[in-house]
Write a protein that holds these residues in place. Sequence first.
Motif, PDB file in Angstrom:
ATOM      1  N   ARG A  19     -16.386 150.992   2.984  1.00 28.55           N
ATOM      2  CA  ARG A  19     -16.560 152.294   2.597  1.00 28.55           C
ATOM      3  C   ARG A  19     -14.672 152.004   3.630  1.00 28.55           C
ATOM      4  N   GLY A  20     -13.665 152.844   3.780  1.00 36.71           N
ATOM      5  CA  GLY A  20     -12.475 153.330   3.890  1.00 36.71           C
ATOM      6  C   GLY A  20     -11.334 151.672   3.829  1.00 36.71           C
ATOM      7  N   THR A  38      -9.394 147.992   7.276  1.00 36.00           N
ATOM      8  CA  THR A  38     -10.218 149.682   6.801  1.00 36.00           C
ATOM      9  C   THR A  38      -9.493 150.835   7.496  1.00 36.00           C
ATOM     10  N   LEU A  42     -12.772 156.548   7.845  1.00 34.14           N
ATOM     11  CA  LEU A  42     -13.903 156.194   6.956  1.00 34.14           C
ATOM     12  C   LEU A  42     -13.761 158.020   6.030  1.00 34.14           C
TER      13      LEU A  42
END
Length: 163
Positions: A19-20, A38, A42
């Motif tokens: 994620r992200g 990252t 998110l």
Amino acid sequence: MVDPADLDAVARQLGREPRGVLEISYRCPNGEPAVVKTAPKLPDGTPFPTLYYLTHPVLTAAASRLESSGLMAEMTDRLQHDAELAARYQAAHESFLAERDAIEPLGTTFSGGGMPDRVKCLHVLIAHALAKGRGVNPFGDEALGILAAEPGMAGILVPEEWL
């Protein structure tokens, strides 16, 4: 834009969809992703202050072994007695925050890995060191130096500069 093949590789490494992910920040010498950068938030808006995330399962397991050895307590103790080391670790913390906040400020001085007062997570410190290169995070560098001496790690997962 992150290559979908890299995201697939990271998903296999993590056993879940990443994620992200903003970029692959470090690749093993064999080309496999090992560290992702990252987003500070998110996609669902959840804050995620850990800018650099270790993904390669062999490196992740190696970091866990180092953590279970008591190394983090020793490192934290050294911060209390070595002003130069503490200053370098503080600088790593400030660099981490500045880079993260340039992407999206979270309104917190928490960076990751326990910086700047203690060593809490070698996974984060190793990821930071691999992403930014030698000389940025002293404890990430130190942990990578230890890992480079392990059979099978040198030149495969850990770059030659840590040998």
